[in-house]
Motif scaffolding. Structure first.
Motif, PDB file in Angstrom:
ATOM      1  N   GLU A 186       0.924  -1.205  -0.078  1.00 25.90           N
ATOM      2  CA  GLU A 186       0.110  -0.001   0.120  1.00 25.90           C
ATOM      3  C   GLU A 186       1.005   1.197  -0.079  1.00 25.90           C
ATOM      4  O   GLU A 186       0.372   2.167  -0.754  1.00 25.90           O
ATOM      5  N   GLN A 187       1.683   1.332   0.975  1.00 23.35           N
ATOM      6  CA  GLN A 187       2.648   2.511   0.901  1.00 23.35           C
ATOM      7  C   GLN A 187       3.441   2.755  -0.525  1.00 23.35           C
ATOM      8  O   GLN A 187       3.512   3.787  -0.876  1.00 23.35           O
ATOM      9  N   ALA A 188       3.982   1.436  -0.986  1.00 23.52           N
ATOM     10  CA  ALA A 188       4.582   1.749  -2.189  1.00 23.52           C
ATOM     11  C   ALA A 188       3.911   2.338  -3.405  1.00 23.52           C
ATOM     12  O   ALA A 188       4.219   3.179  -4.230  1.00 23.52           O
ATOM     13  N   LEU A 189       2.565   1.617  -3.547  1.00 23.94           N
ATOM     14  CA  LEU A 189       1.553   2.260  -4.556  1.00 23.94           C
ATOM     15  C   LEU A 189       1.240   3.741  -4.526  1.00 23.94           C
ATOM     16  O   LEU A 189       0.968   4.491  -5.073  1.00 23.94           O
ATOM     17  N   ASN A 190       1.210   3.887  -3.157  1.00 25.91           N
ATOM     18  CA  ASN A 190       0.617   5.343  -2.731  1.00 25.91           C
ATOM     19  C   ASN A 190       1.691   6.372  -3.255  1.00 25.91           C
ATOM     20  O   ASN A 190       1.613   7.557  -3.540  1.00 25.91           O
ATOM     21  N   ILE A 191       2.967   6.024  -3.131  1.00 27.28           N
ATOM     22  CA  ILE A 191       4.166   6.971  -3.333  1.00 27.28           C
ATOM     23  C   ILE A 191       4.329   7.088  -4.768  1.00 27.28           C
ATOM     24  O   ILE A 191       4.420   8.135  -5.581  1.00 27.28           O
ATOM     25  N   ALA A 192       4.112   5.802  -5.614  1.00 29.77           N
ATOM     26  CA  ALA A 192       4.497   5.633  -7.195  1.00 29.77           C
ATOM     27  C   ALA A 192       3.068   6.441  -7.783  1.00 29.77           C
ATOM     28  O   ALA A 192       3.062   7.111  -8.757  1.00 29.77           O
ATOM     29  N   SER A 193       1.945   6.340  -7.285  1.00 29.49           N
ATOM     30  CA  SER A 193       0.546   6.995  -7.788  1.00 29.49           C
ATOM     31  C   SER A 193       0.730   8.446  -7.377  1.00 29.49           C
ATOM     32  O   SER A 193      -0.008   9.352  -8.410  1.00 29.49           O
ATOM     33  N   ALA A 194       1.472   8.918  -6.387  1.00 30.09           N
ATOM     34  CA  ALA A 194       1.018  10.401  -6.169  1.00 30.09           C
ATOM     35  C   ALA A 194       1.575  11.282  -7.129  1.00 30.09           C
ATOM     36  O   ALA A 194       1.056  12.455  -7.184  1.00 30.09           O
ATOM     37  N   GLY A 195       2.455  10.859  -8.054  1.00 27.32           N
ATOM     38  CA  GLY A 195       3.109  11.767  -8.998  1.00 27.32           C
ATOM     39  C   GLY A 195       2.361  11.824 -10.407  1.00 27.32           C
ATOM     40  O   GLY A 195       2.691  12.729 -11.223  1.00 27.32           O
ATOM     41  N   VAL A 196       1.404  10.827 -10.531  1.00 31.40           N
ATOM     42  CA  VAL A 196       0.546  10.825 -11.879  1.00 31.40           C
ATOM     43  C   VAL A 196      -0.811  10.784 -11.556  1.00 31.40           C
ATOM     44  O   VAL A 196      -1.608  11.051 -12.578  1.00 31.40           O
ATOM     45  N   SER A 197      -1.187  10.319 -10.649  1.00 32.16           N
ATOM     46  CA  SER A 197      -2.995  10.231 -10.268  1.00 32.16           C
ATOM     47  C   SER A 197      -3.346  10.941  -9.317  1.00 32.16           C
ATOM     48  O   SER A 197      -4.589  10.566  -8.958  1.00 32.16           O
ATOM     49  N   GLY A 198      -2.548  11.578  -8.485  1.00 28.87           N
ATOM     50  CA  GLY A 198      -3.107  12.442  -7.471  1.00 28.87           C
ATOM     51  C   GLY A 198      -4.006  13.775  -7.696  1.00 28.87           C
ATOM     52  O   GLY A 198      -4.025  14.024  -9.093  1.00 28.87           O
ATOM     53  N   ALA A 199      -4.656  14.277  -7.111  1.00 25.75           N
ATOM     54  CA  ALA A 199      -5.430  15.413  -7.275  1.00 25.75           C
ATOM     55  C   ALA A 199      -4.856  16.439  -8.423  1.00 25.75           C
ATOM     56  O   ALA A 199      -5.240  16.853  -9.223  1.00 25.75           O
ATOM     57  N   LEU A 200      -3.682  16.964  -7.582  1.00 23.29           N
ATOM     58  CA  LEU A 200      -2.857  17.973  -8.232  1.00 23.29           C
ATOM     59  C   LEU A 200      -1.973  17.444  -9.493  1.00 23.29           C
ATOM     60  O   LEU A 200      -2.064  18.146 -10.402  1.00 23.29           O
ATOM     61  N   SER A 201      -1.296  16.315  -8.933  1.00 22.37           N
ATOM     62  CA  SER A 201      -0.295  15.610 -10.165  1.00 22.37           C
ATOM     63  C   SER A 201      -1.164  15.358 -11.299  1.00 22.37           C
ATOM     64  O   SER A 201      -0.833  15.560 -12.510  1.00 22.37           O
ATOM     65  N   GLY A 202      -2.472  14.863 -11.150  1.00 19.84           N
ATOM     66  CA  GLY A 202      -3.269  14.250 -12.200  1.00 19.84           C
ATOM     67  C   GLY A 202      -3.650  15.391 -13.098  1.00 19.84           C
ATOM     68  O   GLY A 202      -3.601  15.342 -14.274  1.00 19.84           O
ATOM     69  N   THR A 203      -3.973  16.631 -12.438  1.00 17.62           N
ATOM     70  CA  THR A 203      -4.416  17.784 -13.050  1.00 17.62           C
ATOM     71  C   THR A 203      -3.298  18.368 -14.029  1.00 17.62           C
ATOM     72  O   THR A 203      -3.439  18.824 -14.977  1.00 17.62           O
ATOM     73  N   ILE A 204      -2.243  18.470 -13.279  1.00 14.22           N
ATOM     74  CA  ILE A 204      -0.814  19.147 -13.752  1.00 14.22           C
ATOM     75  C   ILE A 204      -0.445  18.187 -15.301  1.00 14.22           C
ATOM     76  O   ILE A 204      -0.140  18.720 -16.423  1.00 14.22           O
ATOM     77  N   LEU A 205      -0.319  16.957 -15.108  1.00 10.18           N
ATOM     78  CA  LEU A 205      -0.194  15.979 -16.154  1.00 10.18           C
ATOM     79  C   LEU A 205      -0.942  16.260 -17.117  1.00 10.18           C
ATOM     80  O   LEU A 205      -0.762  15.989 -18.221  1.00 10.18           O
ATOM     81  N   ALA A 206      -2.465  16.401 -16.929  1.00  3.29           N
ATOM     82  CA  ALA A 206      -3.326  16.519 -18.004  1.00  3.29           C
ATOM     83  C   ALA A 206      -3.475  17.563 -18.770  1.00  3.29           C
ATOM     84  O   ALA A 206      -3.358  17.690 -19.980  1.00  3.29           O
TER      85      ALA A 206
END
Length: 218
Positions: free
Chosen positions: A124-144
Motif C-alpha cells: 500500500e505504501q509503495a503504490l501510494n508513493i508511485a501513484s502520487a506523481g501521476v494520479s493524485g488530485a494535483l499531479s493528475g491535473t498538472i499532467l493532464a
C-alpha cells in the motif's frame, strides 16, 4: 557569412535533432510506462530494470534540450506568414514540456525505491508513493494540462509546417502524430511510443536540413 541570429537558430535546431536521437535511444532502455494501480507486479519489474538509470540519464536531459528546438523553430518562422502561429505553438510546447517534468522526476527517482518497497511487502505504501506523481488530485491535473498543451502546441506547429512552402506536407502529419505517440499513447502502446521517438528524429533531421539551407548566405 551566416548572421549571429541564424547561427543561434541552427544551434537550436541541432538541439532538436539531438533530442530526437536521445528519445529514440532512451525509450527502449526505459521500458513501458505502467500505471502502478493497474498492474503493480509489472510496474515494479519495469521500475527495477537494470537500464532504468541509464534510460532516465538520457531522457531527462533530452526533455530540456528539446526546449531549445521549439525556440529555434519559432526564431526561424517569426518573420514569415506563419510566425504568429509558430509562436503560440512554441509557447504551449515549452509550457507543456515544463509541466511534464515533475512527473518524469517521480518515474526516474521515486519509482525504483517504491518498487523495492512493493517487493518487500509494503504494498500500500509503495503504490501510494508511485501513484502520487501521476494520479493524485494535483499531479493528475498538472499532467493532464501538460498533455493538452503539448498536443495543442504540436498541432499548431504542424499547421505551420503544412502551410509553409519550405517544408514537405508529410512533416506536418508526422510531427502531429509523434506528439500523440509521446503523450496520449504512452500508457496505451509502448510500441507506438517508441515509433513516436523515431518519428521526431526523422522530422527534426528534415526540418534542420531545410532551415540550415534557408539560413545560408546567398
Amino acid at each position: 557569412m551566416v548572421s549571429k541570429d541564424d547561427k543561434k537558430i541552427r544551434l537550436g535546431m541541432l538541439c532538436f535533432v539531438l533530442y530526437g536521437v536521445m528519445a529514440a535511444v532512451g525509450l527502449p532502455f526505459r521500458g513501458p510506462v505502467i500505471i502502478p494501480g493497474e498492474n503493480p507486479e509489472l510496474w515494479a519489474e519495469v521500475a527495477l530494470l537494470s537500464t532504468h538509470d541509464l534510460a532516465w540519464a538520457i531522457l531527462l536531459p533530452a526533455l530540456v534540450i528539446q526546449l531549445f528546438g521549439f525556440m529555434a523553430y519559432w526564431g526561424f518562422m517569426k518573420d514569415r506568414p506563419q510566425g504568429e502561429m509558430a509562436f503560440w505553438g512554441m509557447v504551449l510546447s515549452v509550457a507543456g514540456n515544463g509541466l511534464f517534468l515533475p512527473s518524469t522526476g517521480i518515474l526516474a527517482f521515486a519509482d525504483p525505491q517504491a518498487a523495492q518497497m512493493y517487493q518487500a511487502g509494503m504494498t500500500e505504501q509503495a503504490l501510494n508513493i508511485a501513484s502520487a506523481g501521476v494520479s493524485g488530485a494535483l499531479s493528475g491535473t498538472i499532467l493532464a494540462g501538460s498533455g493538452i498543451m503539448l498536443l495543442v502546441g504540436s498541432i499548431l506547429i504542424g499547421i505551420t509546417l503544412w502551410k509553409s512552402p519550405l517544408f514537405p506536407k508529410w512533416t506536418a502529419v508526422v510531427y502531429i502524430f509523434h506528439a500523440f505517440a509521446l503523450t496520449l499513447a504512452v500508457t496505451i502502446s509502448y510500441t507506438v511510443e517508441q515509433i513516436g521517438g523515431l518519428l521526431i528524429l526523422l522530422v527534426a533531421v528534415v526540418m534542420t536540413r531545410i532551415i540550415w539551407r534557408e539560413t545560408s548566405t546567398p
